[in-house]
Design a protein around this motif. Structure first.
Motif, PDB file in Angstrom:
ATOM      1  N   SER A  80      17.550  64.082  48.384  1.00  0.00           N
ATOM      2  CA  SER A  80      18.026  64.232  47.005  1.00  0.00           C
ATOM      3  C   SER A  80      16.922  64.909  46.099  1.00  0.00           C
ATOM      4  O   SER A  80      17.344  65.583  45.187  1.00  0.00           O
ATOM      5  CB  SER A  80      18.388  62.861  46.435  1.00  0.00           C
ATOM      6  OG  SER A  80      17.446  62.059  46.480  1.00  0.00           O
ATOM      7  N   THR A  81      15.692  64.612  46.391  1.00  0.00           N
ATOM      8  CA  THR A  81      14.437  64.969  45.521  1.00  0.00           C
ATOM      9  C   THR A  81      14.359  66.664  45.706  1.00  0.00           C
ATOM     10  O   THR A  81      14.332  67.369  44.879  1.00  0.00           O
ATOM     11  CB  THR A  81      13.050  64.409  45.808  1.00  0.00           C
ATOM     12  OG1 THR A  81      13.401  63.154  45.695  1.00  0.00           O
ATOM     13  CG2 THR A  81      12.037  64.969  44.970  1.00  0.00           C
ATOM     14  N   GLU A 131      16.784  68.445  46.646  1.00  0.00           N
ATOM     15  CA  GLU A 131      18.019  69.230  46.219  1.00  0.00           C
ATOM     16  C   GLU A 131      17.838  69.396  44.761  1.00  0.00           C
ATOM     17  O   GLU A 131      18.259  70.425  43.957  1.00  0.00           O
ATOM     18  CB  GLU A 131      19.498  68.331  46.185  1.00  0.00           C
ATOM     19  CG  GLU A 131      19.810  68.181  47.703  1.00  0.00           C
ATOM     20  CD  GLU A 131      20.045  69.777  48.213  1.00  0.00           C
ATOM     21  OE1 GLU A 131      20.784  70.459  47.697  1.00  0.00           O
ATOM     22  OE2 GLU A 131      19.524  69.966  49.332  1.00  0.00           O
ATOM     23  N   VAL A 132      17.198  68.489  43.952  1.00  0.00           N
ATOM     24  CA  VAL A 132      16.962  68.484  42.482  1.00  0.00           C
ATOM     25  C   VAL A 132      15.773  69.598  42.454  1.00  0.00           C
ATOM     26  O   VAL A 132      16.149  70.424  41.422  1.00  0.00           O
ATOM     27  CB  VAL A 132      16.376  67.237  41.814  1.00  0.00           C
ATOM     28  CG1 VAL A 132      15.912  67.161  40.482  1.00  0.00           C
ATOM     29  CG2 VAL A 132      17.495  66.145  42.028  1.00  0.00           C
ATOM     30  N   GLU A 133      14.728  69.505  43.106  1.00  0.00           N
ATOM     31  CA  GLU A 133      13.961  70.749  43.138  1.00  0.00           C
ATOM     32  C   GLU A 133      14.441  71.959  43.219  1.00  0.00           C
ATOM     33  O   GLU A 133      14.026  72.911  42.254  1.00  0.00           O
ATOM     34  CB  GLU A 133      12.817  70.608  44.333  1.00  0.00           C
ATOM     35  CG  GLU A 133      11.896  69.340  43.920  1.00  0.00           C
ATOM     36  CD  GLU A 133      10.721  69.426  42.804  1.00  0.00           C
ATOM     37  OE1 GLU A 133      10.631  70.637  42.766  1.00  0.00           O
ATOM     38  OE2 GLU A 133      10.886  68.639  42.136  1.00  0.00           O
ATOM     39  N   LYS A 134      15.515  72.291  44.063  1.00  0.00           N
ATOM     40  CA  LYS A 134      16.089  73.508  44.281  1.00  0.00           C
ATOM     41  C   LYS A 134      16.909  73.701  43.263  1.00  0.00           C
ATOM     42  O   LYS A 134      16.847  74.979  42.747  1.00  0.00           O
ATOM     43  CB  LYS A 134      16.952  73.330  45.626  1.00  0.00           C
ATOM     44  CG  LYS A 134      16.179  73.447  46.717  1.00  0.00           C
ATOM     45  CD  LYS A 134      17.180  73.697  48.145  1.00  0.00           C
ATOM     46  CE  LYS A 134      16.486  73.756  49.433  1.00  0.00           C
ATOM     47  NZ  LYS A 134      17.424  73.535  50.457  1.00  0.00           N
ATOM     48  N   ALA A 135      17.551  72.959  42.725  1.00  0.00           N
ATOM     49  CA  ALA A 135      18.291  72.931  41.635  1.00  0.00           C
ATOM     50  C   ALA A 135      17.688  73.484  40.446  1.00  0.00           C
ATOM     51  O   ALA A 135      17.997  74.323  39.645  1.00  0.00           O
ATOM     52  CB  ALA A 135      19.142  71.846  41.151  1.00  0.00           C
ATOM     53  N   ALA A 136      16.571  72.749  40.194  1.00  0.00           N
ATOM     54  CA  ALA A 136      15.343  73.078  39.040  1.00  0.00           C
ATOM     55  C   ALA A 136      15.029  74.622  39.127  1.00  0.00           C
ATOM     56  O   ALA A 136      14.990  75.411  38.060  1.00  0.00           O
ATOM     57  CB  ALA A 136      14.605  72.193  38.990  1.00  0.00           C
ATOM     58  N   THR A 137      14.785  74.891  40.344  1.00  0.00           N
ATOM     59  CA  THR A 137      14.196  76.246  40.762  1.00  0.00           C
ATOM     60  C   THR A 137      15.162  77.223  40.253  1.00  0.00           C
ATOM     61  O   THR A 137      14.960  78.268  39.583  1.00  0.00           O
ATOM     62  CB  THR A 137      13.888  76.503  42.111  1.00  0.00           C
ATOM     63  OG1 THR A 137      12.830  75.379  42.404  1.00  0.00           O
ATOM     64  CG2 THR A 137      13.417  77.695  42.491  1.00  0.00           C
TER      65      THR A 137
END
Length: 114
Positions: free
Chosen positions: A4-5, A7-13
């Motif tokens: 999940s971390t 995924e959040v990193e990818k989404a933020a990018t």
């Protein structure tokens, strides 16, 4: 927890990448039409190196992909990317940008790469 971390990193990018108005508009255009750099140069009235840099960032992130057609490189949305559903969801909230390509066609610039 790791996943999940990530995924959040990818989404933020991706959100940071698409937080640029030019790149966001490019991706929306590519949602319905493949384009080459020269068309984006005309649409955005920006230098070719600046447009190429935007496209490279989108390509490096896996949001767009390139296909060679003769001497031209045509860009399209990378629908095979794991990020595509996320990107597509964002694009669904944006107004259609087809008028930009219609303006190019009227100026005789739409098919500059064929």
């Amino acid at each position: 927890m790791e996943d999940s971390t990530l995924e959040v990193e990818k989404a933020a990018t991706i959100l940071k990448l698409l937080g640029d108005k030019t790149r966001l508009t490019m991706v929306k255009i590519l949602d319905s039409h493949d384009c080459c750099v020269c068309e984006f140069v005309e649409i955005f009235k920006t230098s070719q190196p600046a447009i190429s840099q935007h496209v490279r960032k989108l390509k490096d992130a896996g949001v767009v992909r390139e296909t060679r057609r003769g001497q031209w490189i045509i860009y399209s949305l990378n629908k095979e990317s794991e990020l595509y559903p996320f990107v597509q969801n964002l694009l669904d909230h944006l107004p259609n940008q087809d008028y930009r390509l219609e303006e190019l066609a009227e100026q005789g610039l739409r098919i500059s790469c064929d």
